[in-house]
Motif scaffolding. Structure first.
Motif, PDB file in Angstrom:
ATOM      1  N   SER A  62       0.832  -1.205   0.000  1.00  0.00           N
ATOM      2  CA  SER A  62       0.000   0.000   0.000  1.00  0.00           C
ATOM      3  C   SER A  62       0.867   1.255   0.000  1.00  0.00           C
ATOM      4  N   GLN A  63       2.172   1.085  -0.153  1.00  0.00           N
ATOM      5  CA  GLN A  63       3.086   2.224  -0.135  1.00  0.00           C
ATOM      6  C   GLN A  63       3.739   2.431  -1.491  1.00  0.00           C
ATOM      7  N   VAL A  64       3.997   3.698  -1.806  1.00  0.00           N
ATOM      8  CA  VAL A  64       4.745   4.049  -2.997  1.00  0.00           C
ATOM      9  C   VAL A  64       5.791   5.089  -2.592  1.00  0.00           C
ATOM     10  N   ASP A  65       6.993   4.932  -3.127  1.00  0.00           N
ATOM     11  CA  ASP A  65       8.081   5.873  -2.838  1.00  0.00           C
ATOM     12  C   ASP A  65       8.529   6.513  -4.141  1.00  0.00           C
ATOM     13  N   PHE A  66       8.353   7.819  -4.250  1.00  0.00           N
ATOM     14  CA  PHE A  66       8.851   8.558  -5.408  1.00  0.00           C
ATOM     15  C   PHE A  66      10.322   8.862  -5.136  1.00  0.00           C
ATOM     16  N   ASP A  67      11.199   8.271  -5.957  1.00  0.00           N
ATOM     17  CA  ASP A  67      12.619   8.313  -5.611  1.00  0.00           C
ATOM     18  C   ASP A  67      13.515   9.166  -6.503  1.00  0.00           C
ATOM     19  N   HIS A  68      13.033   9.589  -7.684  1.00  0.00           N
ATOM     20  CA  HIS A  68      13.928  10.378  -8.539  1.00  0.00           C
ATOM     21  C   HIS A  68      13.140  11.147  -9.588  1.00  0.00           C
ATOM     22  N   THR A  69      13.513  12.400  -9.764  1.00  0.00           N
ATOM     23  CA  THR A  69      12.947  13.237 -10.816  1.00  0.00           C
ATOM     24  C   THR A  69      14.093  13.683 -11.702  1.00  0.00           C
ATOM     25  N   PHE A  70      13.902  13.602 -13.022  1.00  0.00           N
ATOM     26  CA  PHE A  70      14.943  14.055 -13.948  1.00  0.00           C
ATOM     27  C   PHE A  70      14.320  14.796 -15.124  1.00  0.00           C
ATOM     28  N   VAL A  71      14.873  15.965 -15.415  1.00  0.00           N
ATOM     29  CA  VAL A  71      14.517  16.733 -16.602  1.00  0.00           C
ATOM     30  C   VAL A  71      15.831  17.092 -17.292  1.00  0.00           C
ATOM     31  N   PRO A  72      15.977  16.768 -18.581  1.00  0.00           N
ATOM     32  CA  PRO A  72      17.210  17.099 -19.296  1.00  0.00           C
ATOM     33  C   PRO A  72      17.482  18.613 -19.261  1.00  0.00           C
ATOM     34  N   PRO A  73      18.749  18.999 -19.231  1.00  0.00           N
ATOM     35  CA  PRO A  73      19.092  20.421 -19.132  1.00  0.00           C
ATOM     36  C   PRO A  73      18.378  21.313 -20.150  1.00  0.00           C
ATOM     37  N   ALA A  74      18.234  20.873 -21.374  1.00  0.00           N
ATOM     38  CA  ALA A  74      17.604  21.707 -22.410  1.00  0.00           C
ATOM     39  C   ALA A  74      16.123  21.966 -22.140  1.00  0.00           C
ATOM     40  N   LEU A  75      15.495  21.164 -21.280  1.00  0.00           N
ATOM     41  CA  LEU A  75      14.058  21.303 -21.024  1.00  0.00           C
ATOM     42  C   LEU A  75      13.738  21.833 -19.633  1.00  0.00           C
ATOM     43  N   ARG A  76      14.759  22.198 -18.880  1.00  0.00           N
ATOM     44  CA  ARG A  76      14.533  22.660 -17.503  1.00  0.00           C
ATOM     45  C   ARG A  76      13.932  24.060 -17.469  1.00  0.00           C
ATOM     46  N   HIS A  77      13.336  24.384 -16.336  1.00  0.00           N
ATOM     47  CA  HIS A  77      12.769  25.706 -16.057  1.00  0.00           C
ATOM     48  C   HIS A  77      11.487  25.989 -16.840  1.00  0.00           C
ATOM     49  N   HIS A  78      10.766  24.934 -17.177  1.00  0.00           N
ATOM     50  CA  HIS A  78       9.484  25.098 -17.856  1.00  0.00           C
ATOM     51  C   HIS A  78       8.359  24.372 -17.118  1.00  0.00           C
ATOM     52  N   GLY A  79       8.628  23.901 -15.899  1.00  0.00           N
ATOM     53  CA  GLY A  79       7.585  23.269 -15.103  1.00  0.00           C
ATOM     54  C   GLY A  79       7.343  21.796 -15.380  1.00  0.00           C
ATOM     55  N   LEU A  80       8.243  21.144 -16.128  1.00  0.00           N
ATOM     56  CA  LEU A  80       8.017  19.728 -16.455  1.00  0.00           C
ATOM     57  C   LEU A  80       8.129  18.842 -15.216  1.00  0.00           C
ATOM     58  N   ALA A  81       9.095  19.125 -14.351  1.00  0.00           N
ATOM     59  CA  ALA A  81       9.238  18.304 -13.136  1.00  0.00           C
ATOM     60  C   ALA A  81       7.980  18.399 -12.288  1.00  0.00           C
ATOM     61  N   ARG A  82       7.453  19.585 -12.146  1.00  0.00           N
ATOM     62  CA  ARG A  82       6.231  19.762 -11.352  1.00  0.00           C
ATOM     63  C   ARG A  82       5.056  19.035 -11.997  1.00  0.00           C
TER      64      ARG A  82
END
Length: 114
Positions: A62-82
């Motif tokens: 019943s548990q889930v662990d979110f362990d890593h977020t990655f956005v390539p440098p060229a696509l950063r700062h556009h809200g994709l991680a969020r």
């Protein structure tokens, strides 16, 4: 010293150090998040690059662990991680899972009320 837009600046303004964020084109305005449960991840594929949020969910748990977020440098700062985190959290809540965030970014989103 002042910047070209008239703001006061305590250190010399250097235009070479200014990050310019290119806006996404209309076709990239709202990229789709895909859930790939067989790979335990959420992804956004854009311009030949893959942004991802990975998670660990033991079968039958019943548990889930979110362990890593990655956005390539060229696509950063556009809200994709969020966008990935919002999709992942919505899925986990719909499933009724207890959420753990070993990824510091996911943890920060949760603490901010995400």
């Amino acid at each position: 010293m002042t910047t070209p837009n008239g703001l006061s600046w305590s250190i010399p303004w250097n235009p070479c150090c200014t990050r310019i964020r290119k806006p996404f084109s209309q076709e990239h305005a709202m990229p789709d998040v895909q859930h790939q449960p067989e790979h335990h991840r959420f992804v956004i594929e854009m311009d030949g690059e893959t942004s991802s949020l990975t998670y660990h969910h033991p079968q039958g748990s019943s548990q889930v662990d979110f362990d890593h977020t990655f956005v390539p440098p060229a696509l950063r700062h556009h809200g994709l991680a969020r966008q990935l985190v919002d999709a992942g959290l919505a899925w986990a809540r719909e499933q009724g899972y207890d959420i753990n965030a070993s990824c510091s970014y996911v943890d920060a989103v949760i603490k901010r009320g995400g």
